[in-house]
Design a protein around this motif. Structure first.
Motif, PDB file in Angstrom:
ATOM      1  N   THR A   1       0.832  -1.206   0.000  1.00 44.72           N
ATOM      2  CA  THR A   1       0.000   0.000   0.000  1.00 44.72           C
ATOM      3  C   THR A   1       0.866   1.255   0.000  1.00 44.72           C
ATOM      4  OG1 THR A   1      -1.298  -1.305   1.559  1.00 44.72           O
ATOM      5  CG2 THR A   1      -2.094   0.901   1.040  1.00 44.72           C
ATOM      6  N   ILE A   2       1.926   1.234   0.820  1.00 38.21           N
ATOM      7  CA  ILE A   2       2.792   2.417   0.915  1.00 38.21           C
ATOM      8  C   ILE A   2       3.450   2.702  -0.425  1.00 38.21           C
ATOM      9  CG2 ILE A   2       4.956   3.229   1.938  1.00 38.21           C
ATOM     10  CD1 ILE A   2       4.066   1.801   4.534  1.00 38.21           C
ATOM     11  N   THR A   3       3.997   1.669  -1.049  1.00 41.80           N
ATOM     12  CA  THR A   3       4.673   1.873  -2.328  1.00 41.80           C
ATOM     13  C   THR A   3       3.716   2.428  -3.370  1.00 41.80           C
ATOM     14  OG1 THR A   3       5.964  -0.074  -1.768  1.00 41.80           O
ATOM     15  CG2 THR A   3       6.212   0.781  -3.987  1.00 41.80           C
ATOM     16  N   ARG A   4       2.502   1.859  -3.412  1.00 46.18           N
ATOM     17  CA  ARG A   4       1.536   2.313  -4.413  1.00 46.18           C
ATOM     18  C   ARG A   4       1.184   3.785  -4.187  1.00 46.18           C
ATOM     19  NH1 ARG A   4      -2.439  -1.446  -3.683  1.00 46.18           N
ATOM     20  NH2 ARG A   4      -3.499   0.097  -2.434  1.00 46.18           N
ATOM     21  N   THR A   5       0.851   4.118  -2.937  1.00 41.88           N
ATOM     22  CA  THR A   5       0.513   5.511  -2.649  1.00 41.88           C
ATOM     23  C   THR A   5       1.707   6.417  -2.941  1.00 41.88           C
ATOM     24  OG1 THR A   5      -0.853   4.664  -0.854  1.00 41.88           O
ATOM     25  CG2 THR A   5      -0.473   7.031  -0.905  1.00 41.88           C
ATOM     26  N   LEU A   6       2.903   5.945  -2.591  1.00 36.68           N
ATOM     27  CA  LEU A   6       4.101   6.754  -2.824  1.00 36.68           C
ATOM     28  C   LEU A   6       4.250   7.120  -4.294  1.00 36.68           C
ATOM     29  CD1 LEU A   6       6.877   7.901  -1.871  1.00 36.68           C
ATOM     30  CD2 LEU A   6       7.848   5.717  -2.490  1.00 36.68           C
ATOM     31  N   PHE A   7       4.122   6.118  -5.177  1.00 40.24           N
ATOM     32  CA  PHE A   7       4.402   6.421  -6.578  1.00 40.24           C
ATOM     33  C   PHE A   7       3.301   7.255  -7.219  1.00 40.24           C
ATOM     34  CE2 PHE A   7       7.479   2.926  -6.052  1.00 40.24           C
ATOM     35  CZ  PHE A   7       8.593   3.687  -6.311  1.00 40.24           C
ATOM     36  N   VAL A   8       2.041   7.040  -6.801  1.00 38.38           N
ATOM     37  CA  VAL A   8       0.991   7.933  -7.306  1.00 38.38           C
ATOM     38  C   VAL A   8       1.249   9.365  -6.832  1.00 38.38           C
ATOM     39  CG1 VAL A   8      -1.470   8.431  -7.276  1.00 38.38           C
ATOM     40  CG2 VAL A   8      -0.705   6.076  -7.421  1.00 38.38           C
ATOM     41  N   GLY A   9       1.626   9.498  -5.545  1.00 39.44           N
ATOM     42  CA  GLY A   9       1.894  10.825  -5.024  1.00 39.44           C
ATOM     43  C   GLY A   9       3.114  11.472  -5.671  1.00 39.44           C
ATOM     44  N   LEU A  10       4.191  10.680  -5.863  1.00 37.56           N
ATOM     45  CA  LEU A  10       5.394  11.247  -6.500  1.00 37.56           C
ATOM     46  C   LEU A  10       5.060  11.761  -7.896  1.00 37.56           C
ATOM     47  CD1 LEU A  10       8.433   8.933  -5.654  1.00 37.56           C
ATOM     48  CD2 LEU A  10       7.850  11.148  -4.710  1.00 37.56           C
ATOM     49  N   ALA A  11       4.207  11.011  -8.606  1.00 36.74           N
ATOM     50  CA  ALA A  11       3.825  11.453  -9.945  1.00 36.74           C
ATOM     51  C   ALA A  11       3.156  12.816  -9.883  1.00 36.74           C
ATOM     52  CB  ALA A  11       2.893  10.429 -10.576  1.00 36.74           C
ATOM     53  N   MET A  12       2.355  13.002  -8.829  1.00 38.29           N
ATOM     54  CA  MET A  12       1.656  14.283  -8.678  1.00 38.29           C
ATOM     55  C   MET A  12       2.662  15.411  -8.405  1.00 38.29           C
ATOM     56  SD  MET A  12      -1.998  14.243  -7.339  1.00 38.29           S
ATOM     57  CE  MET A  12      -3.167  15.574  -7.692  1.00 38.29           C
TER      58      MET A  12
END
Lengths: 92, 92, 92, 92, 92, 92, 92, 92, 92, 92, 92, 92, 92, 92
Positions: free
Chosen positions: H50-61
């Motif tokens: 979950t952390i990795t997924r949220t991290l990469f969506v957020g980094l993209a933002m």
């Protein structure tokens, strides 16, 4: 001779400032990573190998931004296309 | 003689500022790493050897950015291609 | 006499600023390392010898960046190649 | 008389600024080290001797960067080679 | 009279700024050391003597950088060699 | 020849400053991420693999902003459309 | 009358800025020391006497840097040797 | 040819500075998010997915703001309407 | 009338800036001391008298640096020797 | 052609700086929010859904300030009413 | 009319900036003291009276530095001796 | 045509800078509030509804300051009374 | 008409900057006090009344420094004695 | 037409900068207060009503400083007495 001295002086200024400004970020970033690595070793001595390996790969990555600056700085001093052009046209 | 003094003065300014600005980052970064190393030693005296070794390899890496600046600074003072060009053309 | 006074004044300015700016980083970095060393000694008195030895080797490394600045500053005052060139050409 | 007053004014400016800027870093660094030393003494009164000795050796090292600035500043006021040259040439 | 007023105004400016800028670092550094000393006394009342003694020796060391600035500032106002030279040459 | 030297000098200045300024952010950001990664490893050695993998993917993402700057910097030095246009029009 | 107004305006500017800039450091430093003293008293009420005594001796030392600025500022307004010289020479 | 070189030089300057300044914020922001993600993983290894997924969506933002700058920078170099207009009008 | 308006405008500027800049340090320092005093009172209500007394003596000391600025500011507005001199000489 | 090149160059400068400066705040703000979200997930894995939902709605709100800047930047490049007016009047 | 508009514009500028700059320090200092007072009340409700009383006496002391600025600002607008002098001399 | 291009260029500059500078504060403020909201949710999942509601009402309030800047920026681009006046008077 | 437009433009600039700069300090100070008040309420709900009362009296005091700026700003726009004088003298 | 365009351009600049600079403080202050309010709610859910009420009254107070800036900004755009005066006098 005017445009030669102009391009020359600007090249000197930029060569120096590029590496000077460009060394601040990497030096601080590496210092921080290094200090945390030593801290981590003290906490978990058994992981010293993994920590050291990750540290040096990571430092190399941070160092790369300093090296971009150093490369641009050397290009400006020794392989400057604008300087070459100006000299060639002024020669004859 | 105008372009000679221009290139000369600029070389002096840049030689000084490059090493002056370029010493801030490494000095702060090394100070931070060093202080953390001493802290780590106090926490884990048995690991003093590993810590010291990692510290000095890391410091050398941080020092490298200061040395890039010092190299550029010395090149500008003693092996400046722009200065050489300007002198040669002004000589005759 | 114009280019002589120009190179002269610039040399004075740069000699002073180089060491002035260049002393900020090392002084802060050494102060930090020193303060942490004293803290470490208070925590682990038995390691005072190792800490002191590492501290002084590290301080010497930090001091080196200040010394780079001092060297450049003295070169600019007493062994300035640009000043020598300008004087020689102006002499006759 | 123009180049004399130019070199003179620049010497005054640089002499003052060199020591002014150069005193910020050492003063802050020494203040930090000193405050941590007092803190360490309060934690470990038995080590007061070692702490004090290390403190003063370290302070001397930090002070050295301030002294580099003071030396350059005094050289600029009392043993300035550029000023000497300018005066000698203007005398006759 | 031009070079006299120039040297004079510059001397006034530098005398003021030298001590103004030079007082920031020592004042902050001493304030920090002093505050930590009081804190240390509260923690370890029995060591008040050692703490006070170390504090005042250390404060004197920090103060010394402020005094360097004050000395340079007074030299510029009352024993300024550049001003003396300019006045003597302008007198006759 | 005026517009050639103008475009040339500006290209040199911007090429240097772009990478110099552009290296500060990524270097600090990577340093921070790296230091936290080492800290995390010390806390949870069993997760070293996941941490390292996430670290390097993330560092690549941060590095990308430095690479944007490097790309723009190289375009300005070696594939500058404005410089090409100015040279072509000045050639005949 | 030109050099008189020049020296006069510069004296006014410097007198004001010297004390203005020079009050920042001491005020912040004293505020910090004072706040820590009050904190120390709350922790160790029995040592209030020692703390108060050390506080005021220390504050006097910090205040001294503000007083250096005030002295220079008053010298510039009321005992300015450069102003005296300029007035005397302009009088006749 | 004047307005051509003016628009050209300005385009070079802005193209470089836009991406240089625009890389500071995203790089620092991503570095912070990344470091916290690694920290979170060490605390809660079971949530790594979950952390990795949220991290990469957020980094993209976060990266999107850097990409806005890169887009504007490339538009200025390769699809600059003002440059096109100036060239067309200057051609005939 | 030129030198009168020059001295006048400079006096206005300096009078304002002196107190404006000079109020930053004391206000921040006093705010810090005051906030810590209130904190100390909450911790040790029985010492409220000693704390209050020390607080106000200390605040007076911090305030003194603001008052130095106010005094210089009022001297510049109402007892400015340079202004008096300029008016007298311009009167006849 | 003067006012055309003036409006054109200013449009290029502002288009770049608007998005460059405007990306600093949102990038830092989003980085902070993102890092705290990952931290919160590690603390309370069961609330990951609510946290993610709130995070992305909030990020969209922060991103909106970056998008305002991007919109203004694109308006200045592609739908600039001042540029349109200046071109139309200069055409005939 | 020249010197009148000069003195007038300078008076407007200084009146505004004095209070603008002078409000930063006191506002921050008071905000800090106030926030700590509320914190202290929450910790020690029984001492609310003593805390409130000390708070308002202290706030008045901090406010005094803002009032010094306000006074100087109003003097410059409504009782400016330099303006009065310039108007009187310009009247006839 | 001079005053038209002046007002036009100034309008472009201000429109861009207003929203660029004006986006820094709100973006940072919203990022902080958002990060704390996520933190609060992780601490007190049962209050998620109240927290979310308060968060979005509060964010709207912070966003309002960004919207003030956006409104002023759009007014300057599309409903600028000064531009309208200048165009009308220049038309005939 | 020259001195009228000069005084007018300066009045506009100062009116805007005074309130713009003057709003930074109070807004930050009030935000801090407010946030601490909410924190205090959460800690000691029974003291909510005392806290609220002290908060609003204190906020009014902080707000007063913003109001000083607003007053000076409005005086400069609507009751500016320098503007009135200049208009009256230019009228006939 | 000169003084019209001068007053006009200055009005545009100040209108934009006033709200741009003036939005930084309130946005940061509100973000801080809001974040602490959410934190307080998570700690003391039963006091959510009192906290929300105090929060919004306090936010309104902070917002007031932003509104002062917005008011001054709108006055400068739409009810600017200096602009009205200049237009009226230029009309005939």
């Amino acid at each position: 001779m005017d445009s030669i001295s102009l391009v020359g002086t600007v090249s000197i200024i930029v060569a120096g400032l590029t590496i000077a400004i460009g060394s601040i970020g990497p030096a601080l970033g590496e210092g921080r990573a290094l200090s945390e690595a030593l801290n981590a070793m003290a906490q978990q001595p058994d992981e010293a190998d993994t920590i050291t390996r990750t540290l040096f790969v990571g430092l190399a990555m941070v160092e790369s931004t300093a090296i971009y600056c150093f490369v641009i700085s050397l290009i400006i001093v020794f392989a400057n296309p604008f300087w070459d052009f100006v000299i060639q046209n002024a020669a004859p």
